[in-house]
Design a protein around this motif. Structure first.
Motif, short mmCIF file in Angstrom:
data_model
loop_
_atom_site.label_atom_id
_atom_site.label_comp_id
_atom_site.label_asym_id
_atom_site.label_seq_id
_atom_site.Cartn_x
_atom_site.Cartn_y
_atom_site.Cartn_z
N VAL A 22 0.92 -1.21 -0.02
CA VAL A 22 0.14 0.09 0.16
C VAL A 22 0.93 1.20 -0.09
N SER A 23 0.67 2.03 -0.88
CA SER A 23 1.60 3.38 -1.05
C SER A 23 0.60 4.52 -1.03
N VAL A 24 1.15 5.57 -0.68
CA VAL A 24 0.56 6.76 -0.92
C VAL A 24 1.14 7.96 -2.12
N GLY A 25 0.29 8.25 -3.05
CA GLY A 25 0.82 9.17 -3.93
C GLY A 25 -0.26 8.93 -5.20
N LYS A 26 0.28 9.48 -6.32
CA LYS A 26 -0.76 9.39 -7.54
C LYS A 26 -0.79 8.05 -7.98
N VAL A 27 -1.91 7.43 -8.49
CA VAL A 27 -2.09 5.91 -8.86
C VAL A 27 -0.90 5.77 -9.81
N SER A 28 -0.87 6.33 -11.06
CA SER A 28 -0.01 6.18 -12.14
C SER A 28 1.17 6.17 -11.58
N ASP A 29 1.54 7.21 -11.02
CA ASP A 29 3.16 7.33 -10.53
C ASP A 29 3.43 6.18 -9.68
N GLU A 30 2.69 5.79 -8.72
CA GLU A 30 3.09 4.86 -7.54
C GLU A 30 3.14 3.23 -8.33
N LEU A 31 2.27 3.24 -9.51
CA LEU A 31 2.40 1.99 -9.80
C LEU A 31 3.46 1.88 -10.74
N ARG A 32 3.91 2.72 -11.64
CA ARG A 32 5.27 2.86 -12.31
C ARG A 32 6.37 2.59 -11.42
N LYS A 33 6.32 3.44 -10.28
CA LYS A 33 7.62 3.11 -9.07
C LYS A 33 7.62 1.91 -8.84
N VAL A 34 6.69 1.37 -8.34
CA VAL A 34 6.68 -0.30 -7.76
C VAL A 34 6.83 -1.12 -8.77
N THR A 35 6.60 -0.88 -10.16
CA THR A 35 6.73 -1.85 -11.14
C THR A 35 8.39 -1.72 -11.41
N SER A 36 8.77 -0.59 -11.25
CA SER A 36 10.34 -0.36 -11.57
C SER A 36 11.20 -0.99 -10.47
N GLU A 37 10.69 -0.63 -9.13
CA GLU A 37 11.59 -1.20 -8.10
C GLU A 37 11.55 -2.74 -7.89
N LYS A 38 10.46 -3.29 -8.30
CA LYS A 38 10.32 -4.64 -8.30
C LYS A 38 10.94 -5.42 -9.58
N GLY A 39 11.33 -4.84 -10.32
CA GLY A 39 11.80 -5.12 -11.64
C GLY A 39 10.79 -6.20 -12.47
#
Length: 161
Positions: free
Chosen positions: A79-96
């Motif tokens: 669960v993260s806090v932020g803009k949906v599209s930004d956070e999904l991009r971020k997690v996608t990148s972080e998790k490879g």
């Protein structure tokens, strides 16, 4: 590598979760279920935000429980806090992640139900393939050795190649 699935506690999101769990099993990938709380939508102080994050995490874990019984791969909840599209991009990148999955009812449904164009924004900005799910059924009996029919849109963006 892994698969990331955006979750927002709707039936469309549950469809995406189910399809993602089956894909993760068939492809031998771990699955990350991600719910994003938008601070611009929910105006809260820090204490209230922490309570909402804890509630969302519990709810996401509850949605993950039945998926864990049918997936042979790890299913993680974020669960993260932020803009949906930004956070999904971020997690996608972080998790490879190799793939980002979201649920969408399509443009014919009520504006209150739609993801406010999140899938459209992600399609043009995420660095991995985006799979938009309307129904999980095609993925439920699929395995990596049997055919799976999918409509694929490819543009000139670097993520399409």
């Amino acid at each position: 590598m892994s698969i990331v699935c955006g979750c927002n506690f709707t039936q469309w999101s549950r469809n995406a979760q189910m399809a993602s769990a089956h894909l993760a099993t068939a492809l031998g990938e771990d699955l990350w279920l991600v719910h994003v709380i938008e601070p611009d939508v929910e105006k809260m102080d820090d204490v209230a935000t922490e309570k909402v994050v804890a509630y969302a995490r519990d709810r996401l874990e509850n949605e993950a429980a039945p998926l864990r019984s049918l997936s042979q791969r790890a299913i993680h909840c974020v669960v993260s806090v932020g803009k949906v599209s930004d956070e999904l991009r971020k997690v996608t990148s972080e998790k490879g992640a190799d793939l980002l999955v979201v649920g969408s009812p399509g443009h014919a449904s009520s504006a209150l139900i739609r993801l406010a164009g999140v899938s459209d924004r992600l399609a043009t900005s995420v660095g991995v393939p985006l799979l938009v799910i309307r129904s999980p059924e095609p993925f439920m009996g699929w395995n990596a050795t049997s055919p799976l029919r999918a409509l694929v849109a490819i543009d000139e963006h670097h993520s399409s190649t």
